[in-house]
Design an enzyme around this catalytic site. Structure first.
Site, PDB file in Angstrom:
ATOM      1  N   CYS A  64      25.124   5.745  47.769  1.00  0.00           N
ATOM      2  CA  CYS A  64      23.883   4.915  48.139  1.00  0.00           C
ATOM      3  C   CYS A  64      23.312   4.137  47.024  1.00  0.00           C
ATOM      4  O   CYS A  64      22.639   3.193  47.003  1.00  0.00           O
ATOM      5  CB  CYS A  64      23.234   5.427  49.437  1.00  0.00           C
ATOM      6  SG  CYS A  64      24.207   5.992  50.725  1.00  0.00           S
ATOM      7  N   HIS A  99      17.300   0.680  49.251  1.00  0.00           N
ATOM      8  CA  HIS A  99      18.303   1.150  49.782  1.00  0.00           C
ATOM      9  C   HIS A  99      18.042   1.079  51.412  1.00  0.00           C
ATOM     10  O   HIS A  99      17.160   1.830  51.685  1.00  0.00           O
ATOM     11  CB  HIS A  99      18.832   2.530  49.559  1.00  0.00           C
ATOM     12  CG  HIS A  99      19.888   3.095  50.475  1.00  0.00           C
ATOM     13  ND1 HIS A  99      21.125   2.362  50.668  1.00  0.00           N
ATOM     14  CD2 HIS A  99      20.040   4.245  50.795  1.00  0.00           C
ATOM     15  CE1 HIS A  99      21.784   2.945  51.451  1.00  0.00           C
ATOM     16  NE2 HIS A  99      21.233   4.161  51.568  1.00  0.00           N
ATOM     17  N   ASN A 117      23.106   1.653  57.607  1.00  0.00           N
ATOM     18  CA  ASN A 117      23.316   1.999  56.100  1.00  0.00           C
ATOM     19  C   ASN A 117      24.456   1.588  55.917  1.00  0.00           C
ATOM     20  O   ASN A 117      25.695   2.172  56.173  1.00  0.00           O
ATOM     21  CB  ASN A 117      23.004   3.666  56.299  1.00  0.00           C
ATOM     22  CG  ASN A 117      23.072   4.029  54.801  1.00  0.00           C
ATOM     23  OD1 ASN A 117      23.369   3.396  53.756  1.00  0.00           O
ATOM     24  ND2 ASN A 117      22.628   5.298  54.422  1.00  0.00           N
TER      25      ASN A 117
END
Ligand SMILES: CC(C)(COP(=O)(O)OP(=O)(O)OC[C@H]1O[C@@H](n2cnc3c(N)ncnc32)[C@H](O)[C@@H]1OP(=O)(O)O)[C@@H](O)C(=O)NCCC(=O)NCCS
Length: 324
Positions: free
Chosen positions: A118, A251, A281
């Site tokens: 990520c 993020h 996500n």
């Protein structure tokens, strides 16, 4: 030494929108209980986009790259560096970046993937910035792209509700003025087990576990701690303060993480770009997807200061401070 500047952005989502209600109904057919209320309360996620089986990361990455090039009014032949951040590459090799290069009709540019889960986009952007500042490239396409649905255990409600698929891209060009003002990358491999997909293709089969596994609470605590520290450190390196930042683009893992972070940094939530409610996500794609969304809806304006932050498996984290 030249600077690098973001001159175009683009993003792509697969067409299939899956709401929390859709997902709860689908999981219920396998006696797995979840609900829109639980997911919204713990994560802020309301929906995600899921690629159909067989759709590859390179396809989403190419769509995002084409839109970023069009936005920048740059022809693919001018690009001399292509970096794709992904944890869900099409193949073991060649790299997804090489597949994107072929799709774009570019020949000769350096092309490779970056694997930092990520944090991948922030790692890839910092790498491209370093190439440009060192004079080794003049025009880069930097992409974060994932078909994360392909590594989720759809029988594990603790993880499968959290993620989605997508891609985001930027065009980064050499420039006499910044551009990217400061960047910092970090990792702590001793924490590899709190978030991992610990499988591998070897000897003609998948060895190990092919699915993502996570210690959610450990990841939550780590994420807030390192994003806070990194935001302060990168702005200080640039001789600026957090009050100078127009838009914080962390993020997009969880709305609670974003809220905690904003509070710790004393940044009003109105200055935080939030797309996790819509996209869930999307790992390496989340920051460039959020950046493109906020540019196209008119929030991010030329000249504004943005702070992009990644955090995720590895354990990895990093920040890039840029003038748009
Ligand atoms: C994953 C996360 C939302 C879980 O929230 P939490 O408050 O820590 O919840 P827990 O894991 O303690 O689980 C609480 C209960 O909810 C249950 N639960 C887990 N997932 C569920 C779901 N989708 N629906 C309903 N119940 C669920 C658990 O089984 C547990 O039940 P129990 O108390 O009967 O054992 C949270 O830890 C988190 O957001 N972590 C960060 C994850 C992340 O962002 N990862 C990516 C970073 S790059």
């Amino acid at each position: 030494m030249p600077f690098s500047r973001i001159v175009g952005t683009g993003s792509a989502l697969p067409p299939r929108l899956v709401s929390n209600h859709d997902l709860a109904a689908e999981l219920a057919t396998r006696q797995i209980e979840t609900s829109d209320d639980w997911i919204v309360e713990r994560t802020g996620i309301r929906q995600r986009y899921i690629a159909d089986r067989g759709v590859k990361t390179s396809a989403l990455a190419t769509d995002a790259a084409r839109l970023a090039l069009a936005d920048a009014q740059v022809d693919a032949s001018e690009v001399d560096l292509i970096i794709v951040a992904t944890s869900t590459p099409d193949f073991v090799f060649p790299s997804t970046a090489c597949l994107v290069q072929a799709n774009l009709g570019n020949k000769g540019a350096a092309a490779f993937d970056v694997q930092a889960v990520c944090s991948g986009f922030v790692y890839a952007l910092t790498t491209a910035d370093s190439f440009i500042r060192a004079g080794r490239a003049r025009c880069a396409v930097v992409i974060g792209a994932e078909v994360f649905s392909s590594i989720l255990d759809w029988n594990d409600r603790g993880t499968c509700v959290l993620f989605g698929d997508g891609a985001g891209a930027v065009v980064l060009r050499a420039s006499d003025s910044p551009g990217i003002l400061a960047a910092q990358l970090h990792a702590d491999g001793s924490q590899m087990n709190i978030l991992a997909a610990a499988g591998n293709v070897a000897y003609g089969q998948v060895t190990g576990d092919p699915f993502l596994r996570m210690d959610g609470q450990a990841v939550f605590k780590q994420a807030v701690t390192v994003l806070d520290r990194s935001a302060r450190s990168v702005t200080k390196e640039a001789g600026l303060t957090l009050a100078d930042v127009d838009w914080l683009i962390p993020h997009q893992a969880n709305l609670r993480i974003l809220t905690f972070l904003a509070r710790k940094l004393d940044v009003p939530l109105e200055k935080v770009v939030v797309t996790v409610d819509r996209h869930a996500n999307t790992s390496a794609a989340s920051v460039p997807l959020a950046l493109d969304t906020a540019r196209r809806d008119g929030r991010i304006q030329p000249g504004q200061l943005i702070l992009m932050q990644g955090v995720g498996g590895g354990f990895t984290w990093g920040s890039v401070l840029a003038r748009m």
